[in-house]
Design a protein around this motif. Structure first.
Motif, PDB file in Angstrom:
ATOM      1  N   UNK A 255       0.845  -1.182   0.000  1.00 20.50           N
ATOM      2  CA  UNK A 255       0.000   0.000   0.000  1.00 20.50           C
ATOM      3  C   UNK A 255       0.885   1.238   0.000  1.00 20.50           C
ATOM      4  N   UNK A 256       0.364   2.303  -0.524  1.00 22.65           N
ATOM      5  CA  UNK A 256       1.154   3.533  -0.585  1.00 22.65           C
ATOM      6  C   UNK A 256       1.597   4.006   0.795  1.00 22.65           C
ATOM      7  N   UNK A 257       0.790   3.763   1.813  1.00 15.10           N
ATOM      8  CA  UNK A 257       1.147   4.190   3.165  1.00 15.10           C
ATOM      9  C   UNK A 257       2.377   3.469   3.701  1.00 15.10           C
ATOM     10  N   UNK A 258       2.730   2.358   3.080  1.00 15.42           N
ATOM     11  CA  UNK A 258       3.807   1.518   3.599  1.00 15.42           C
ATOM     12  C   UNK A 258       5.113   1.651   2.819  1.00 15.42           C
ATOM     13  N   UNK A 259       5.194   2.619   1.923  1.00 17.82           N
ATOM     14  CA  UNK A 259       6.422   2.807   1.152  1.00 17.82           C
ATOM     15  C   UNK A 259       6.911   4.241   1.291  1.00 17.82           C
ATOM     16  N   UNK A 260       8.214   4.414   1.117  1.00 20.52           N
ATOM     17  CA  UNK A 260       8.830   5.739   1.265  1.00 20.52           C
ATOM     18  C   UNK A 260       8.988   6.405  -0.094  1.00 20.52           C
ATOM     19  N   UNK A 261       7.894   6.475  -0.837  1.00 22.87           N
ATOM     20  CA  UNK A 261       7.895   7.119  -2.149  1.00 22.87           C
ATOM     21  C   UNK A 261       7.112   8.419  -2.016  1.00 22.87           C
ATOM     22  N   UNK A 262       7.688   9.480  -2.522  1.00 24.02           N
ATOM     23  CA  UNK A 262       7.091  10.800  -2.357  1.00 24.02           C
ATOM     24  C   UNK A 262       6.870  11.470  -3.708  1.00 24.02           C
ATOM     25  N   UNK A 263       5.867  12.322  -3.768  1.00 20.36           N
ATOM     26  CA  UNK A 263       5.533  13.044  -5.002  1.00 20.36           C
ATOM     27  C   UNK A 263       5.633  14.544  -4.776  1.00 20.36           C
ATOM     28  N   UNK A 264       6.042  15.236  -5.817  1.00 20.04           N
ATOM     29  CA  UNK A 264       6.038  16.694  -5.846  1.00 20.04           C
ATOM     30  C   UNK A 264       5.120  17.124  -6.982  1.00 20.04           C
ATOM     31  N   UNK A 265       3.961  17.660  -6.633  1.00 20.69           N
ATOM     32  CA  UNK A 265       2.976  18.038  -7.638  1.00 20.69           C
ATOM     33  C   UNK A 265       1.717  17.210  -7.508  1.00 20.69           C
ATOM     34  N   UNK A 266       0.577  17.838  -7.773  1.00 23.24           N
ATOM     35  CA  UNK A 266      -0.712  17.168  -7.579  1.00 23.24           C
ATOM     36  C   UNK A 266      -0.895  15.981  -8.519  1.00 23.24           C
ATOM     37  N   UNK A 267      -0.477  16.120  -9.775  1.00 21.62           N
ATOM     38  CA  UNK A 267      -0.649  15.024 -10.729  1.00 21.62           C
ATOM     39  C   UNK A 267       0.238  13.834 -10.369  1.00 21.62           C
ATOM     40  N   UNK A 268       1.474  14.111 -10.003  1.00 19.36           N
ATOM     41  CA  UNK A 268       2.380  13.039  -9.601  1.00 19.36           C
ATOM     42  C   UNK A 268       1.863  12.339  -8.358  1.00 19.36           C
ATOM     43  N   UNK A 269       1.296  13.116  -7.447  1.00 20.83           N
ATOM     44  CA  UNK A 269       0.740  12.535  -6.228  1.00 20.83           C
ATOM     45  C   UNK A 269      -0.428  11.618  -6.555  1.00 20.83           C
ATOM     46  N   UNK A 270      -1.287  12.040  -7.487  1.00 16.23           N
ATOM     47  CA  UNK A 270      -2.422  11.200  -7.882  1.00 16.23           C
ATOM     48  C   UNK A 270      -1.952   9.915  -8.543  1.00 16.23           C
ATOM     49  N   UNK A 271      -0.892  10.006  -9.339  1.00 18.05           N
ATOM     50  CA  UNK A 271      -0.375   8.824 -10.031  1.00 18.05           C
ATOM     51  C   UNK A 271       0.059   7.742  -9.047  1.00 18.05           C
ATOM     52  N   UNK A 272       0.687   8.142  -7.955  1.00 22.01           N
ATOM     53  CA  UNK A 272       1.169   7.142  -7.004  1.00 22.01           C
ATOM     54  C   UNK A 272       0.047   6.309  -6.404  1.00 22.01           C
ATOM     55  N   UNK A 273      -1.165   6.815  -6.461  1.00 17.93           N
ATOM     56  CA  UNK A 273      -2.298   6.045  -5.935  1.00 17.93           C
ATOM     57  C   UNK A 273      -2.853   5.046  -6.938  1.00 17.93           C
ATOM     58  N   UNK A 274      -2.451   5.159  -8.209  1.00 18.11           N
ATOM     59  CA  UNK A 274      -2.999   4.272  -9.244  1.00 18.11           C
ATOM     60  C   UNK A 274      -1.912   3.582 -10.063  1.00 18.11           C
ATOM     61  N   UNK A 275      -0.642   3.887  -9.795  1.00 14.93           N
ATOM     62  CA  UNK A 275       0.446   3.336 -10.613  1.00 14.93           C
ATOM     63  C   UNK A 275       0.381   1.816 -10.656  1.00 14.93           C
TER      64      UNK A 275
END
Length: 283
Positions: free
Chosen positions: A229-249
């Motif tokens: 799950x995204x909550x369990x990884x140390x991956x970070x986004x800069x920008x709203x679109x990049x942040x949204x992508x991490x939830x569906x990648x």
């Protein structure tokens, strides 16, 4: 290292990834083959059976594209049901039989891919696959299902440079991930900077991109194959679109599945639908 995109490198890494998983399961007791994995309803045997089944479908696509297309087009059940049936078949066999059939099937596929022209393309359940992308997809799926098995056995595997292939698929499949969620992908590309297992930097996308994703390569790959799950990884986004992508990648073709629950949600190491889908690549 050698050019990671070359067919020769991808095929060598596919063999190494398969051998690594083989070494994990080769000495298992029969009871361990029946151990449940985080994929709901799937045991260790189901995971290996799925790899065996998908290797066989990949071999058919390479050796007889027309036959593969007829079979895929003639399937009356949804793809997920089709995949489940393939996994169940091999899981019913005795572990030594399943292990040997997985070994012989993947060896035949590897040898066949080795003899293919780099620019040849094969039909698949997602976009058509080149020789390199077919091998890369098999590597990605072998690693992803290997993570399920490692979780079931309580084993922590050491990440390797072979994760570069998984990361690259996930980056190149960005727009596909938006599409399967019914969303329109952003027009601008992202910059993805990942810390490799050896501490070096893997970078994808324009250096001057406004939106970025950063973090450990292992965490990004686990997220992209929907094993964490995204909550369990140390991956970070800069920008709203990049942040949204991490939830569906996602790095695989087909439906996204339900993914894993957060480890703090009472299900360690997380649960998911059985076959988070068949692998694919956009390369």
């Amino acid at each position: 290292m050698a050019d990671p995109q070359s067919v020769r490198t991808v095929l060598a890494d596919l063999r190494a990834e398969s051998d690594a998983l083989d070494s994990l399961v080769a000495g298992l007791a029969p009871a361990d083959w029946a151990a449940p994995t985080p994929a709901e309803g799937w045991t260790v045997a189901h995971q290996i059976s799925h790899l065996r089944w998908t290797d066989a479908k990949a071999l058919l696509a390479v050796e007889d594209a027309d036959a593969f297309t007829r079979e895929a087009g003639g399937a009356t059940a949804p793809l997920g049901t089709y995949v489940e049936a393939g996994a169940r078949e091999g899981a019913s066999w005795a572990p030594p039989v399943l292990l040997e059939r997985w070994r012989s099937g993947r060896a035949r596929l590897w040898a066949t891919l080795t003899g293919q022209p780099p620019d040849r393309r094969f039909p698949w359940y997602g976009p058509p696959m080149s020789t390199a992308s077919m091998a890369t997809g098999r590597l990605m799926e072998t690693w992803a299902h290997g993570e399920d098995i490692a979780d079931a056995l309580g084993v922590v595997r050491t990440p390797t440079r072979r994760l570069w292939h998984v990361a690259r698929i996930a980056v190149r499949a960005r727009d596909f991930a938006y599409a399967v969620h019914g969303r329109t992908p952003p027009g601008a590309q992202f910059r993805v900077e990942l810390t490799a297992p050896d501490g070096t930097l893997w970078a994808f996308g324009p250096e001057d991109a406004e939106q970025r994703v950063t973090g450990p390569a292992l965490d990004f790959c686990l997220l992209a194959v929907r094993r964490r799950h995204r909550d369990d990884v140390a991956v970070r986004a800069q920008g709203a679109d990049a942040d949204a992508w991490l939830s569906i990648a996602q790095a695989f073709a087909g439906a996204p599945g339900t993914g894993r629950a957060p480890r703090g949600a009472g299900s360690a190491p997380g649960t998911a639908t059985a076959a988070d889908s068949i692998e694919g690549s956009t390369s």
